[in-house]
Design a protein around this motif. Structure first.
Motif, PDB file in Angstrom:
ATOM      1  N   CYS A 127       0.839  -1.204   0.000  1.00  0.00           N
ATOM      2  CA  CYS A 127       0.000   0.000   0.000  1.00  0.00           C
ATOM      3  C   CYS A 127       0.870   1.250   0.000  1.00  0.00           C
ATOM      4  CB  CYS A 127      -0.929  -0.022   1.216  1.00  0.00           C
ATOM      5  SG  CYS A 127      -1.945   1.459   1.412  1.00  0.00           S
ATOM      6  N   GLY A 131       1.516   3.836  -3.223  1.00  0.00           N
ATOM      7  CA  GLY A 131       1.145   5.226  -2.980  1.00  0.00           C
ATOM      8  C   GLY A 131       2.306   6.181  -3.221  1.00  0.00           C
ATOM      9  N   ILE A 193      -6.021   0.145  -1.568  1.00  0.00           N
ATOM     10  CA  ILE A 193      -5.923   1.571  -1.891  1.00  0.00           C
ATOM     11  C   ILE A 193      -7.071   2.354  -1.261  1.00  0.00           C
ATOM     12  CG2 ILE A 193      -6.119   3.216  -3.804  1.00  0.00           C
ATOM     13  CD1 ILE A 193      -4.562   1.245  -5.520  1.00  0.00           C
ATOM     14  N   HIS A 197      -4.993   4.784   0.930  1.00  0.00           N
ATOM     15  CA  HIS A 197      -4.204   5.803   0.243  1.00  0.00           C
ATOM     16  C   HIS A 197      -4.665   7.209   0.609  1.00  0.00           C
ATOM     17  CE1 HIS A 197      -1.950   3.670  -3.281  1.00  0.00           C
ATOM     18  NE2 HIS A 197      -1.550   3.286  -2.084  1.00  0.00           N
ATOM     19  N   LEU A 200      -2.139   8.509   3.025  1.00  0.00           N
ATOM     20  CA  LEU A 200      -0.858   8.852   2.407  1.00  0.00           C
ATOM     21  C   LEU A 200      -0.961  10.156   1.616  1.00  0.00           C
ATOM     22  CD1 LEU A 200       1.677   6.438   0.941  1.00  0.00           C
ATOM     23  CD2 LEU A 200       0.944   8.302  -0.527  1.00  0.00           C
TER      24      LEU A 200
END
Length: 373
Positions: A127, A131, A193, A197, A200
């Motif tokens: 992940c 990202g 995701i 994400h 992030l």
């Protein structure tokens, strides 16, 4: 924007690593009957902040290191390949933790469909790596800094609010399973995701905003902190009552996401303020935080790798430890990984060429073992 490591990031990451080890010790060893106690639910909520912290800090620190390096990135300089190599290493390390057999030959002969499916599952390292790759590509493609900020912010928000709908879709109908596993947990991924994400990308957005704030030397101004604390409290209260509905999926709830995001930003601010108030820096603890990838990989090997006559420590104990035994296991695992991480950090600092050669030698040996044995 300066690109030196900021100590408060490593400091918070080090604490997250300590809690991370506790999480896996509890998951592996604690007796199931103890998980119904009232205190376990508090610990479980705290444990649930570990992954958001790691993923958020990955985006945040990426910006501090790369935001003003676009010229070097688009020229495909050594800086670009160093960053790209680091990202690829993170992704491959993530997959290595799920590999059924550490041999390509044995995988082709013995691996079952269930084992291959588990191998395709997306964990926190995949992940983070994917990202960071997105942030890297966008930084190279977008010249205007403001447009870059808007792009990653909008993408982060879209991921959060689209998660409830994405999680209802089986992407394996259109994509190969290794790719479909990245979108939701339908095929067993723990950190797809959507929504992870979001941490992030919004962490990267916050880094840009704070780095361009010339009115404060801290990571957030006071109004941001007050708002984050207020949202954290309100979100916790809301989720406490909403989660009592057994049909409610808390994982896809945007309020749950933003509650944890608010708590992470408060923790980051607290780390910065705490270190700013100290006369001396806790260098050893910060050095521990710099070796998060090593600690993550190492402690999982100790827990799950089949070292004991084809059995792992987790299989031998099989959730039979009481609280005191879990504490002993936690202390041992933390002390051991802490020592290895510090030794490796000191080696890199004092003998960088030797440490680099050792790293490449290890990579070559691992690749050779996988391909030819």
């Amino acid at each position: 924007m300066h690109t030196n490591r900021l100590d408060y990031i490593d400091y918070l990451r080090a604490w997250a690593m300590v809690v991370m080890i506790e999480v896996h010790v509890v998951n592996c060893f604690l007796q199931p009957s103890l998980k119904s106690e009232w205190w376990y639910h508090i610990i479980n909520f705290i444990n649930g902040l570990v992954a958001p912290i790691f993923i958020f800090l990955s985006g945040y620190s990426f910006i501090l290191a790369n935001f003003n390096k676009r010229a070097e990135l688009i020229q495909l300089s050594s800086f670009f390949f160093k960053r790209l190599g680091r990202i690829v290493l993170i992704i491959l390390t993530g997959y290595s933790l799920h590999i059924p057999y550490f041999s390509l030959k044995n995988i082709s002969i013995y691996a079952s469909d269930a084992e291959l499916k588990a191998f395709y599952n997306v964990d926190v390292l995949q992940c983070i790596g994917v990202g960071l790759l997105v942030l890297l590509i966008l930084r190279m493609a977008i010249k205007n800094d403001i447009f870059y900020l808007k792009t990653i912010t909008i993408l982060g928000l879209l991921i959060v609010f689209l998660t409830p709908y994405v999680w209802k879709t089986d992407f394996s109908r259109w994509l190969p399973l290794p790719l479909a596993s990245y979108y939701n947990e339908m095929h067993g991924s723990l950190f797809p995701i959507f929504p992870w994400h979001g941490f992030l990308l919004l962490g990267a957005s916050l880094a840009i905003i704070n780095a361009n704030n010339t009115h404060t030397i801290t990571i957030m101004n006071h109004m941001q902190v007050i708002a984050a604390v207020a949202f954290s409290i309100a979100g916790i209260i809301f989720m406490h009552y909403r989660s009592k509905d057994p049909s409610y999926n808390v994982k896809v709830c945007p309020i749950f996401f933003f509650t944890r995001l608010a708590i992470v930003t408060v923790l980051l601010k607290s780390s910065a303020v705490y270190l700013a108030s100290k006369n001396s820096l806790p260098e050893i603890f910060c050095d521990f935080g710099k070796e998060s990838l090593l600690v993550y990989w190492l402690h999982l090997q100790i827990l799950y790798r089949h070292f004991f006559n084809g059995r792992s420590w987790e299989m031998i104990v099989h959730q039979q430890y009481a609280i005191i035994e879990c504490i002993y296991a936690f202390i041992f695992l933390t002390a051991f990984t802490f020592s290895i991480a510090l030794l490796w950090n000191k080696l890199k600092g004092h003998l960088p060429q030797l440490s680099q050669k050792l790293f490449y030698l290890m990579v070559v040996c691992v690749v050779a073992k996988f391909l030819f044995f």
